[in-house]
Design an enzyme around this catalytic site. Sequence first.
Site, PDB file in Angstrom:
ATOM      1  N   TYR A   1       3.765 -10.457  15.312  1.00 10.34           N
ATOM      2  CA  TYR A   1       4.100  -9.169  14.378  1.00 10.34           C
ATOM      3  C   TYR A   1       4.731  -8.009  15.193  1.00 10.34           C
ATOM      4  O   TYR A   1       5.765  -7.324  14.804  1.00 10.34           O
ATOM      5  CB  TYR A   1       2.707  -8.972  13.861  1.00 10.34           C
TER       6      TYR A   1
ATOM      7  N   TYR B   1       6.515  -7.925   6.661  1.00 10.89           N
ATOM      8  CA  TYR B   1       5.619  -9.127   6.668  1.00 10.89           C
ATOM      9  C   TYR B   1       4.575  -8.498   7.401  1.00 10.89           C
ATOM     10  O   TYR B   1       4.622  -8.254   8.755  1.00 10.89           O
ATOM     11  CB  TYR B   1       6.515 -10.138   7.435  1.00 10.89           C
TER      12      TYR B   1
ATOM     13  N   GLN C   1       0.925  -1.199  -0.015  1.00 10.60           N
ATOM     14  CA  GLN C   1       0.062  -0.058   0.065  1.00 10.60           C
ATOM     15  C   GLN C   1       0.671   1.245  -0.128  1.00 10.60           C
ATOM     16  O   GLN C   1       0.845   2.099  -0.944  1.00 10.60           O
ATOM     17  CB  GLN C   1      -1.089  -0.005   1.279  1.00 10.60           C
TER      18      GLN C   1
HETATM   19  N1  LIG Z   1      -1.346  -2.088   7.118  1.00 10.86           N
HETATM   20  C1  LIG Z   1      -1.528  -1.401   8.548  1.00 10.86           C
HETATM   21  O1  LIG Z   1      -2.502  -1.288   8.858  1.00 10.86           O
HETATM   22  C2  LIG Z   1      -0.140  -1.015   8.884  1.00 10.86           C
HETATM   23  C3  LIG Z   1      -0.344  -0.500  10.282  1.00 10.86           C
HETATM   24  C4  LIG Z   1       0.951   0.056  10.937  1.00 10.86           C
HETATM   25  C5  LIG Z   1       2.071  -0.050  10.199  1.00 10.86           C
HETATM   26  N2  LIG Z   1       1.966  -0.798   9.027  1.00 10.86           N
HETATM   27  C6  LIG Z   1       3.557  -0.614   8.640  1.00 10.86           C
HETATM   28  O2  LIG Z   1       3.579   0.120   7.346  1.00 10.86           O
HETATM   29  C7  LIG Z   1       4.548  -0.467   6.552  1.00 10.86           C
HETATM   30  C8  LIG Z   1       3.988  -0.787   5.006  1.00 10.86           C
HETATM   31  O3  LIG Z   1       2.634  -1.377   5.272  1.00 10.86           O
HETATM   32  P1  LIG Z   1       1.562  -1.664   3.950  1.00 10.86           P
HETATM   33  O4  LIG Z   1       0.241  -1.656   4.625  1.00 10.86           O
HETATM   34  O5  LIG Z   1       1.771  -0.889   2.983  1.00 10.86           O
HETATM   35  O6  LIG Z   1       1.993  -3.345   3.831  1.00 10.86           O
HETATM   36  P2  LIG Z   1       1.423  -4.227   2.578  1.00 10.86           P
HETATM   37  O7  LIG Z   1       0.623  -3.559   1.827  1.00 10.86           O
HETATM   38  O8  LIG Z   1       1.218  -5.524   3.250  1.00 10.86           O
HETATM   39  O9  LIG Z   1       2.674  -4.574   1.745  1.00 10.86           O
HETATM   40  C9  LIG Z   1       3.872  -5.198   2.146  1.00 10.86           C
HETATM   41  C10 LIG Z   1       5.006  -5.022   1.076  1.00 10.86           C
HETATM   42  O10 LIG Z   1       6.128  -5.839   1.756  1.00 10.86           O
HETATM   43  C11 LIG Z   1       6.648  -6.619   0.770  1.00 10.86           C
HETATM   44  N3  LIG Z   1       7.341  -7.711   1.219  1.00 10.86           N
HETATM   45  C12 LIG Z   1       6.873  -8.813   2.128  1.00 10.86           C
HETATM   46  N4  LIG Z   1       7.760  -9.485   2.412  1.00 10.86           N
HETATM   47  C13 LIG Z   1       8.877  -9.147   1.449  1.00 10.86           C
HETATM   48  C14 LIG Z   1      10.118  -9.508   1.558  1.00 10.86           C
HETATM   49  N5  LIG Z   1      10.520 -10.783   2.067  1.00 10.86           N
HETATM   50  N6  LIG Z   1      11.150  -9.122   0.725  1.00 10.86           N
HETATM   51  C15 LIG Z   1      10.703  -7.694   0.031  1.00 10.86           C
HETATM   52  N7  LIG Z   1       9.498  -7.244   0.361  1.00 10.86           N
HETATM   53  C16 LIG Z   1       8.739  -7.899   0.853  1.00 10.86           C
HETATM   54  C17 LIG Z   1       5.472  -6.906  -0.002  1.00 10.86           C
HETATM   55  O11 LIG Z   1       6.064  -7.323  -1.376  1.00 10.86           O
HETATM   56  P3  LIG Z   1       5.223  -8.031  -2.610  1.00 10.86           P
HETATM   57  O12 LIG Z   1       4.530  -7.062  -3.132  1.00 10.86           O
HETATM   58  O13 LIG Z   1       6.239  -8.931  -3.304  1.00 10.86           O
HETATM   59  O14 LIG Z   1       4.309  -9.087  -1.820  1.00 10.86           O
HETATM   60  C18 LIG Z   1       4.581  -5.811  -0.113  1.00 10.86           C
HETATM   61  O15 LIG Z   1       5.003  -4.828  -1.191  1.00 10.86           O
HETATM   62  C19 LIG Z   1       4.860  -1.746   6.961  1.00 10.86           C
HETATM   63  O16 LIG Z   1       6.235  -1.482   7.637  1.00 10.86           O
HETATM   64  C20 LIG Z   1       4.068  -2.007   7.990  1.00 10.86           C
HETATM   65  O17 LIG Z   1       4.312  -2.795   9.233  1.00 10.86           O
HETATM   66  C21 LIG Z   1       1.110  -1.147   8.271  1.00 10.86           C
END
Ligand SMILES: NC(=O)c1ccc[n+]([C@@H]2O[C@H](COP(=O)([O-])OP(=O)(O)OC[C@H]3O[C@@H](n4cnc5c(N)ncnc54)[C@H](OP(=O)(O)O)[C@@H]3O)[C@@H](O)[C@H]2O)c1
Length: 301
Positions: free
Chosen positions: A125, A61, A11
């Site tokens: 997590y 992750y 995202q």
């Molecule tokens: N979503 C939430 O509600 C939330 C809340 C608080 C904090 N955050 C933090 O915000 C950040 C962004 O979150 P998001 O919602 O954008 O995450 P997301 O949509 O779940 O996307 C995660 C990304 O990480 C990549 N990824 C996963 N494993 C990987 C690996 N081994 N090597 C390289 N890339 C990998 C995925 O790649 P692929 O495209 O190849 O699958 C995807 O592009 C993260 O640090 C998350 O912990 C998120």
Amino acid sequence: MRIIVVGKEGQVARALAERARAHGAQVVLVGRPKLDLADPSGIEDALIETGGDVIVNAAAYTAVDQAESDPELAEAINGIGAGVVAGAATAMNVPVIHLSTDYVFDGTSDRPYREDDPVSPLGAYGASKLLGEEAVAAEAENHVILRTAWVYSPFGKNFVKTMLRLAADREELGVVGDQYGSPTSALDIADGIFAVSRNLLEKPEDRGLRGLFHMTGTGFASWAEFATEIFALSARFGGPSAKVRPIATADYPTPARRPANSRLDCRKLKEAHEVVLPPWRSSLEPCVKRLIEEARKEVAR
Ligand SMILES: NC(=O)c1ccc[n+]([C@@H]2O[C@H](COP(=O)([O-])OP(=O)(O)OC[C@H]3O[C@@H](n4cnc5c(N)ncnc54)[C@H](OP(=O)(O)O)[C@@H]3O)[C@@H](O)[C@H]2O)c1
């Protein structure tokens, strides 16, 4: 400003790519298979080869429940991998911006959490993300860690998209009403990251701009209130809507426990970087509208 973003389809990664032009910046997305956070051996080479002025690690992750049964992989990606990205930034002499989470807290506080409040993750997590924060701070002096929460967007998997999908064939939905947090648009996070990046590049010696910051949408809600607003907007734009029945966390058991209070105090970010994300309801509106328009176009195709 050329920004290397770790993460391709996530995202925040996609939001950064979409907003780049508006900020006069160039974004280069790097992810698997070229860069796998679970395989530290190739990370530094992939980042050096890409080259840029700032590294943003938007990959993680993020499967909160799944992490309970695979804590080692969550730790490898969110902890060790994050540290290696930060080490590469140090080797390249560029700042690193790392994303972390409200889930480092246990949610027992009765006020929004500040950056220096004690952490105590409830699940694997959150524990893996905390490890990442520590690794980033250890590996790169020139770092910013942004803890955010409840991220949604027109991209990938998120609560807004899940609610709209479920409402397509259900009249009523039970949604948790006793966990509170700040819904945060990934597009707003992207805007915030561009502002922070610029500040870091303009003032390379300013220590007050570095360190740990909270960055979420302004205001807060329960998941049930968030869902109610999603459906009110959706109905307005001719999309699906359902009646929301608030339920207790205890009535919706999940493998990972989640904090009851996820609210983050974002004043430090405002004071240092002059960044304040918009009220969560005002950012939700264009997202819901866009999702409904995209779904309509899909049906028409
Ligand atoms: N979503 C939430 O509600 C939330 C809340 C608080 C904090 N955050 C933090 O915000 C950040 C962004 O979150 P998001 O919602 O954008 O995450 P997301 O949509 O779940 O996307 C995660 C990304 O990480 C990549 N990824 C996963 N494993 C990987 C690996 N081994 N090597 C390289 N890339 C990998 C995925 O790649 P692929 O495209 O190849 O699958 C995807 O592009 C993260 O640090 C998350 O912990 C998120």
